[in-house]
Scaffold this motif. Structure first.
Motif, PDB file in Angstrom:
ATOM      1  N   ARG A 107     -14.598  -6.450  17.104  1.00  0.00           N
ATOM      2  CA  ARG A 107     -14.848  -7.964  17.201  1.00  0.00           C
ATOM      3  C   ARG A 107     -16.443  -8.334  18.262  1.00  0.00           C
ATOM      4  O   ARG A 107     -16.623  -9.657  17.463  1.00  0.00           O
ATOM      5  CB  ARG A 107     -13.479  -8.161  18.189  1.00  0.00           C
ATOM      6  CG  ARG A 107     -12.790  -8.151  17.883  1.00  0.00           C
ATOM      7  CD  ARG A 107     -11.711  -8.167  18.840  1.00  0.00           C
ATOM      8  NE  ARG A 107     -10.659  -9.949  19.835  1.00  0.00           N
ATOM      9  CZ  ARG A 107      -9.926 -10.194  18.951  1.00  0.00           C
ATOM     10  NH1 ARG A 107      -9.401  -9.859  18.136  1.00  0.00           N
ATOM     11  NH2 ARG A 107      -9.839 -11.560  19.238  1.00  0.00           N
ATOM     12  N   HIS A 108     -16.483  -7.382  18.493  1.00  0.00           N
ATOM     13  CA  HIS A 108     -17.976  -7.537  19.195  1.00  0.00           C
ATOM     14  C   HIS A 108     -19.301  -6.940  18.940  1.00  0.00           C
ATOM     15  O   HIS A 108     -19.144  -5.230  19.507  1.00  0.00           O
ATOM     16  CB  HIS A 108     -17.803  -7.641  20.160  1.00  0.00           C
ATOM     17  CG  HIS A 108     -17.125  -9.407  21.261  1.00  0.00           C
ATOM     18  ND1 HIS A 108     -17.202 -10.011  20.890  1.00  0.00           N
ATOM     19  CD2 HIS A 108     -15.816  -8.433  21.395  1.00  0.00           C
ATOM     20  CE1 HIS A 108     -16.094 -10.687  21.613  1.00  0.00           C
ATOM     21  NE2 HIS A 108     -15.234  -9.837  21.661  1.00  0.00           N
ATOM     22  N   GLY A 135     -13.478  -9.734  10.916  1.00  0.00           N
ATOM     23  CA  GLY A 135     -12.946  -9.811  12.292  1.00  0.00           C
ATOM     24  C   GLY A 135     -13.952 -10.268  13.558  1.00  0.00           C
ATOM     25  O   GLY A 135     -13.489 -10.414  14.777  1.00  0.00           O
ATOM     26  N   LEU A 136     -15.136 -10.567  13.760  1.00  0.00           N
ATOM     27  CA  LEU A 136     -16.376 -10.372  14.206  1.00  0.00           C
ATOM     28  C   LEU A 136     -16.398 -11.950  15.381  1.00  0.00           C
ATOM     29  O   LEU A 136     -16.242 -12.866  14.805  1.00  0.00           O
ATOM     30  CB  LEU A 136     -17.508  -9.978  13.547  1.00  0.00           C
ATOM     31  CG  LEU A 136     -18.330  -8.292  13.187  1.00  0.00           C
ATOM     32  CD1 LEU A 136     -19.251  -8.599  12.915  1.00  0.00           C
ATOM     33  CD2 LEU A 136     -17.806  -7.903  15.210  1.00  0.00           C
ATOM     34  N   ARG A 137     -15.790 -11.508  16.350  1.00  0.00           N
ATOM     35  CA  ARG A 137     -16.666 -13.005  17.322  1.00  0.00           C
ATOM     36  C   ARG A 137     -18.147 -12.928  17.504  1.00  0.00           C
ATOM     37  O   ARG A 137     -17.892 -14.380  17.674  1.00  0.00           O
ATOM     38  CB  ARG A 137     -15.271 -12.815  18.593  1.00  0.00           C
ATOM     39  CG  ARG A 137     -14.041 -13.651  18.014  1.00  0.00           C
ATOM     40  CD  ARG A 137     -12.672 -12.923  17.522  1.00  0.00           C
ATOM     41  NE  ARG A 137     -11.751 -13.187  16.946  1.00  0.00           N
ATOM     42  CZ  ARG A 137     -10.898 -12.704  16.553  1.00  0.00           C
ATOM     43  NH1 ARG A 137     -11.248 -11.929  15.582  1.00  0.00           N
ATOM     44  NH2 ARG A 137     -10.063 -13.582  16.091  1.00  0.00           N
ATOM     45  N   ASN A 147     -11.020  -3.379  12.781  1.00  0.00           N
ATOM     46  CA  ASN A 147     -10.746  -3.740  14.665  1.00  0.00           C
ATOM     47  C   ASN A 147     -12.255  -4.577  14.923  1.00  0.00           C
ATOM     48  O   ASN A 147     -12.390  -5.099  15.948  1.00  0.00           O
ATOM     49  CB  ASN A 147     -10.630  -3.406  15.000  1.00  0.00           C
ATOM     50  CG  ASN A 147      -8.823  -3.124  14.649  1.00  0.00           C
ATOM     51  OD1 ASN A 147      -7.740  -3.965  14.473  1.00  0.00           O
ATOM     52  ND2 ASN A 147      -8.823  -1.811  14.255  1.00  0.00           N
ATOM     53  N   ASP A 159      -7.855 -16.321  20.672  1.00  0.00           N
ATOM     54  CA  ASP A 159      -8.571 -14.871  20.793  1.00  0.00           C
ATOM     55  C   ASP A 159      -8.430 -14.501  22.181  1.00  0.00           C
ATOM     56  O   ASP A 159      -8.261 -15.080  23.129  1.00  0.00           O
ATOM     57  CB  ASP A 159     -10.174 -15.754  20.502  1.00  0.00           C
ATOM     58  CG  ASP A 159     -10.674 -15.674  19.551  1.00  0.00           C
ATOM     59  OD1 ASP A 159      -9.641 -15.219  18.095  1.00  0.00           O
ATOM     60  OD2 ASP A 159     -11.647 -15.893  19.138  1.00  0.00           O
ATOM     61  N   HIS A 171     -14.352 -16.526  12.406  1.00  0.00           N
ATOM     62  CA  HIS A 171     -14.082 -16.562  13.772  1.00  0.00           C
ATOM     63  C   HIS A 171     -15.388 -16.450  15.012  1.00  0.00           C
ATOM     64  O   HIS A 171     -14.983 -15.548  16.116  1.00  0.00           O
ATOM     65  CB  HIS A 171     -12.659 -15.250  13.999  1.00  0.00           C
ATOM     66  CG  HIS A 171     -12.320 -15.013  13.604  1.00  0.00           C
ATOM     67  ND1 HIS A 171     -10.563 -15.984  13.440  1.00  0.00           N
ATOM     68  CD2 HIS A 171     -11.469 -14.816  12.086  1.00  0.00           C
ATOM     69  CE1 HIS A 171      -9.550 -15.993  12.638  1.00  0.00           C
ATOM     70  NE2 HIS A 171     -10.266 -15.211  11.673  1.00  0.00           N
ATOM     71  N   GLU A 226     -10.366 -12.996  23.691  1.00  0.00           N
ATOM     72  CA  GLU A 226     -10.936 -13.228  24.643  1.00  0.00           C
ATOM     73  C   GLU A 226     -11.262 -14.712  25.465  1.00  0.00           C
ATOM     74  O   GLU A 226     -11.273 -14.409  26.717  1.00  0.00           O
ATOM     75  CB  GLU A 226     -12.286 -13.248  23.798  1.00  0.00           C
ATOM     76  CG  GLU A 226     -13.052 -11.780  23.560  1.00  0.00           C
ATOM     77  CD  GLU A 226     -12.365 -11.668  22.523  1.00  0.00           C
ATOM     78  OE1 GLU A 226     -12.422 -10.905  21.126  1.00  0.00           O
ATOM     79  OE2 GLU A 226     -11.617 -12.771  21.606  1.00  0.00           O
ATOM     80  N   GLN A 255     -13.475  -2.267  19.536  1.00  0.00           N
ATOM     81  CA  GLN A 255     -13.186  -3.554  19.254  1.00  0.00           C
ATOM     82  C   GLN A 255     -14.706  -3.948  19.908  1.00  0.00           C
ATOM     83  O   GLN A 255     -15.101  -5.511  19.477  1.00  0.00           O
ATOM     84  CB  GLN A 255     -12.415  -3.959  20.574  1.00  0.00           C
ATOM     85  CG  GLN A 255     -10.952  -3.600  20.113  1.00  0.00           C
ATOM     86  CD  GLN A 255     -10.152  -3.862  21.402  1.00  0.00           C
ATOM     87  OE1 GLN A 255     -10.259  -3.980  22.571  1.00  0.00           O
ATOM     88  NE2 GLN A 255      -9.084  -4.138  20.861  1.00  0.00           N
ATOM     89  N   THR A 256     -15.648  -3.015  20.764  1.00  0.00           N
ATOM     90  CA  THR A 256     -16.891  -3.446  21.164  1.00  0.00           C
ATOM     91  C   THR A 256     -17.684  -2.552  20.928  1.00  0.00           C
ATOM     92  O   THR A 256     -17.098  -1.020  21.289  1.00  0.00           O
ATOM     93  CB  THR A 256     -16.770  -3.872  22.485  1.00  0.00           C
ATOM     94  OG1 THR A 256     -15.836  -4.919  22.746  1.00  0.00           O
ATOM     95  CG2 THR A 256     -17.454  -3.752  22.966  1.00  0.00           C
TER      96      THR A 256
END
Length: 915
Positions: free
Chosen positions: A652-653, A674-676, A650, A458, A703, A460, A628-629
């Motif tokens: 992720r957050h 795809g979320l973290r 896309n 990742d 993820h 991150e 992404q965020t």
């Protein structure tokens, strides 16, 4: 800086080429050749960028060339990103149409007319052609500079050598550091290893000076049989260092040429002797570089010592440091003593003293800066000359650039291209700004700075490594870590380091500070700025001149006071800054997100947190395919998420804490696999309509690293929770579970049992659990759990055996109103006699313990805590105990009374007064 940017642009080429396998792309006449030309020119320029970036410091013409290259790179990156976004949009449309038979027929017609093959739009092709010509000129111009290739690294730059000699008259303020270090050098080690003491700190902080002080100390001179001073520096040459050690021991040049023979000679010289070896200015953090030397040094007496100075904490770690000294800044009065000795050696003028003290404040405790400015002003006798120094930006002074920035440049050269970019990006923040670690990593990510050779890793985590690396290079300081937070929350940059970052990015990063004095006038150079922070103070408004000036911004961070109303016209902002990758608008009193937000097609990071008057997010937000965020924390009036949120492929957050008015997750949410980070998945009664997303979809979110689920008690059936499959989410580190809902105690127990997370979990919070005990079978399997919070579990009567959690550092227990007694069960000590072979420490790593709102709690006593007539240690690492509103608690257990260094914070506990 430019190195990382070129890498980003080249990666865009690769990304688009890969997608041609999925979507056929036809370039209009000549455009394909232009793209190939762009790629070829970038490759050629990339080979010499390391040398160009080093030479820009001394050669303004090279800096101009680099500025032109960066401008072209940014523009090309925008065009390629626009192209890539259109491809993503097409893929999303195909996926939507595939799930809708009626749309599928219509899409076939549209696809035949316009998308087979996908024609590169004329305007994009024209942009690429124009940019290719521009880059062609830049690539041709590079030849006249005769740059060295990339392989001839900047690490071969000449570095200053040091010696052990020192003028004690020019040293101030290190008495305490010196005395502590001398004590370490003279102390006897109880371990059978060579003691290595490392002095770590930023360039110019005084590491070498401190090492010289102790090296020449009288006590040190008489204590050691041999003293050796070696300047290691870069590049690291094991044979050269060994020969320097040998020459110092023998007081004669060495004629030996082989490493083995030199090491044997060193061993003979130091055998059984007590020596002090100073290794000054160490840079290498390759463990193998030290193996031969460390084995050889073990031939000396065990009372020998090695003293290392380095600005890289990683170098101190790999060399095997036994004692680390993190050297801090000088106190202001110590700085003044040093400055006045240099600059006022014949002057007692009060006016000069007053302005001199103000100049010293600008140095922020950095000895090298104090010494440089003191020497600069030594022969300036006009008051106006001193005033000019005070009013100038310190990096504009030629003497500062040459003297103070030189050690910082060496640290900068030691960074990889992408780390250089991450560091220089921090010039956007104002001086003394508290930089949030997580926010900074997400901002880096939005700009495409985070790279990893491991495609499965990742980005991150790469960002975390970058942050640690910059911290270990001493570019960050003043780390803040709240007692109830595991990781570092924020940091700052020393003013001189910040000045240095600004020096490197004079035309890229810009800070605007706005107060209530009126409209500001922007400098003409602002039109080329790429990253900007606007700090709005008091009742000031957002500067309206921004709307008409800069169209190239890629980062805009607006910092407002809580409760302020800067009057931002978001529609104008969106129209003007279409190149933005990051938009940060926390607590800006924004009431509405315009539908024009979709124009920000490049946007990766959007922070709307704290804007409590926002009632909805427009559906057009879901056209930000690169996002992404999305941070909407404390946007408490948002009723629902947009139905098309699944188009943010896309993302992720998704940060949605304290958005309690959101009652369900839209159906399309199930596509965000795809979320973290997803702070709250909301389940409420009636969540399962045609528009709602069911909890079973979470099994595909593999993820996730941070995850929260709210309203678990509103599930229709206990078995539904099995579909989440938490135990298969091997990346999950932080889990929040709220049992609020209509299920009874027995059902809650079943839910809790089925929620078994992966054993690598580090943070767990359980809210509103209605069982009488919180002890699922999997609890003790969490051997890496570092923080546990149990909140408002009002029916719970007994605490689980949490003392068995071997890694637990932070424990919060709040609102357990049915607990009346806490005893051995809390420690995890069984009532029956423990076997003699068993090893037990209750809460071995617990540092922070907090109980609150436990109004019925009366007793906190343990039975026997002995094993084989020995007391079992209880909470040996505890640093802070907080008790709040424990009105019936009579006393504390004995082990807490015996901890003299324990910090106790006791409030609304009348029976514990005086404890």
């Amino acid at each position: 800086m430019a190195e990382a940017l070129v890498e980003i642009v080249l990666e865009q080429f690769v990304s688009i080429i890969r997608q041609q396998g999925e979507v056929r792309i036809s370039l209009i006449a000549g455009a394909k050749q232009e793209v190939q030309n762009l790629q070829s020119n970038f490759r050629a320029i990339q080979a010499v960028l390391a040398d160009a970036e080093n030479r820009q410091v001394k050669d303004n013409i090279v800096r101009v060339w680099l500025d032109e290259l960066k401008d072209a790179s940014y523009d090309i990156d925008d065009v390629l990103d626009e192209w890539n976004t259109k491809l993503q949009k097409l893929k999303i449309k195909k996926a939507e149409d595939a799930s809708n038979p009626l749309k599928k027929v219509c899409s076939l017609i549209l696809y035949y007319l316009s998308c087979r093959p996908l024609i590169l739009r004329h305007d994009i092709a024209v942009k690429i052609k124009g940019l290719d010509r521009k880059l062609d000129i830049i690539a041709t111009e590079k030849e006249r500079f005769q740059f060295r290739s990339f392989t001839m690294s900047s690490k071969k730059e000449e570095r200053p050598m040091t010696t052990s000699f020192i003028d004690l008259k020019e040293v101030w303020g290190r008495d305490n550091d010196k005395n502590s270090l001398v004590d370490l050098l003279l102390s006897q080690s109880s371990q059978q290893v060579l003691p290595i003491i490392s002095i770590v700190g930023m360039g110019g902080i005084g590491k070498t000076t401190l090492a010289r002080l102790v090296f020449n100390d009288d006590k040190v001179n008489t204590h050691f049989d041999k003293k050796i001073w070696v300047c290691v520096s870069e590049p690291f040459d094991e044979l050269r260092i060994a020969k320097l050690i040998l020459e110092s021991l023998t007081n004669s040049p060495s004629q030996l040429v082989g490493l083995e023979t030199v090491m044997q000679s060193i061993a003979q010289q130091i055998e059984g002797k007590k020596f002090l070896l100073v290794l000054d200015d160490v840079w290498t953090d390759n463990r193998r570089n030290w193996e031969n030397l460390k084995h050889t040094l073990m031939c000396g007496s065990l009372e020998s010592k090695v003293l290392v100075t380095t600005r890289k904490e990683s170098a101190a770690n790999v060399i095997g440091t036994t004692n680390k000294i993190l050297l801090g800044i000088l106190l202001e009065d110590e700085c003044w003593s040093l400055f006045s000795q240099l600059a006022l050696f014949e002057t007692t003028n009060k006016e000069f003293e007053e302005i001199g003290k103000r100049i010293v404040k600008k140095c922020k405790g950095l000895p090298l800066a104090v010494k440089t400015l003191g020497n600069l002003l030594r022969f300036k006798r006009e008051f106006k000359e001193w005033e000019n120094v005070l009013e100038s930006e310190i990096w504009e002074l030629e003497e500062v650039e040459q003297e103070v920035f030189r050690p910082l440049l060496l640290s900068y050269y030691d960074l990889s291209p992408t780390l250089k970019k991450c560091f220089s990006y921090c010039a956007m923040f104002p001086k003394d700004y508290e930089i949030d670690r997580e926010q900074l990593i997400k901002l880096w990510m939005a700009q495409g700075y985070l790279k990893s050779k491991d495609s499965k890793k990742d980005i991150e985590l790469v960002g975390e490594e970058y942050f640690k690396s910059l911290a270990m290079h001493s570019f960050f300081q003043d780390f803040q870590k709240e007692e109830y937070v595991i990781d570092i929350r924020s940091c700052k940059m020393h003013d001189i380091v910040h000045d240095f970052a600004q020096f490197l990015t004079q035309k890229e990063c810009y800070t605007i500070e706005v107060d209530s004095r009126g409209e500001i006038e922007l400098e003409s150079s602002y039109d080329k700025v790429r990253h900007s922070m606007i700090k709005i103070q008091g009742e000031a408004s957002f500067p309206s001149s921004i709307y008409t000036r800069n169209t190239f911004l890629r980062s805009l961070v607006v910092d407002c006071n809580y409760g302020a109303d800067p009057k931002i016209d978001l529609s104008k902002l969106v129209d003007q800054f279409t190149c933005l990758r990051s938009l940060f608008l926390e607590f800006c009193s924004i009431e509405e997100i315009p539908i024009e937000i979709k124009k920000l097609i490049h946007l990766r990071y959007l922070d709307l947190s704290g804007n409590r008057n926002i009632r909805e997010l427009p559906e057009t937000l879901c056209e930000l395919y690169n996002l992404q965020t999305l941070d909407i924390r404390e946007c408490e009036n948002i009723k629902k998420l947009p139905q098309g949120i699944g188009n943010l492929i896309n993302l992720r957050h998704l940060l949605n804490l304290w958005t309690n008015s959101i009652s369900y997750m839209p159906k399309s949410f199930e596509r965000l696999i795809g979320l973290r980070t997803f702070k709250r998945f909301v389940i409420s009664e009636g969540s399962y309509g045609s528009e709602g997303c069911c909890v079973e979809c979470l099994k595909n979110f593999k993820h996730l690293r941070v995850f929260g689920i709210k309203g678990l008690g509103n599930l229709r059936d206990v078995d539904e929770v099995k579909g989440i499959e938490l135990n298969n989410k091997k990346n999950l580190r932080d889990l929040y579970v709220d049992f609020e809902g209509r299920m009874n105690e027995e059902q809650n127990q079943q839910l809790l049992q089925e929620l078994q997370p992966h054993p690598d979990l580090e943070i767990l919070r359980l809210d509103n659990y209605s069982g009488k005990t919180i002890f699922p079978d999997w609890m003790m399997s969490l051997t890496k759990l570092r923080k546990l919070t149990i909140w408002d579990c009002v029916e719970c009567e007994h605490l689980p055996p949490l003392g068995k959690l071997s890694s637990l550092e932070i424990l919060w227990i709040w609102g357990m109103k049915s607990v009346k007694r806490v005893g051995n069960e809390f420690l995890g000590i069984e009532s029956d006699a423990m076997s003699a072979s068993s090893s037990m420490i209750a809460f071995p790593k617990l540092k922070y313990l907090r109980f609150g709102d436990t109004k019925e709690w009366e007793e906190w006593n343990y039975g026997s805590t002995k094993r084989e007539d020995e007391d079992i240690p209880v909470m040996p690492s505890l640093q802070t105990l907080e008790l709040y509103d424990c009105r019936k608690l009579k006393s504390l257990p004995n082990h807490l009374h015996q901890m003299r260094t324990l910090k106790k914070e006791i409030s609304f506990c009348p029976l514990l007064e005086g404890n």
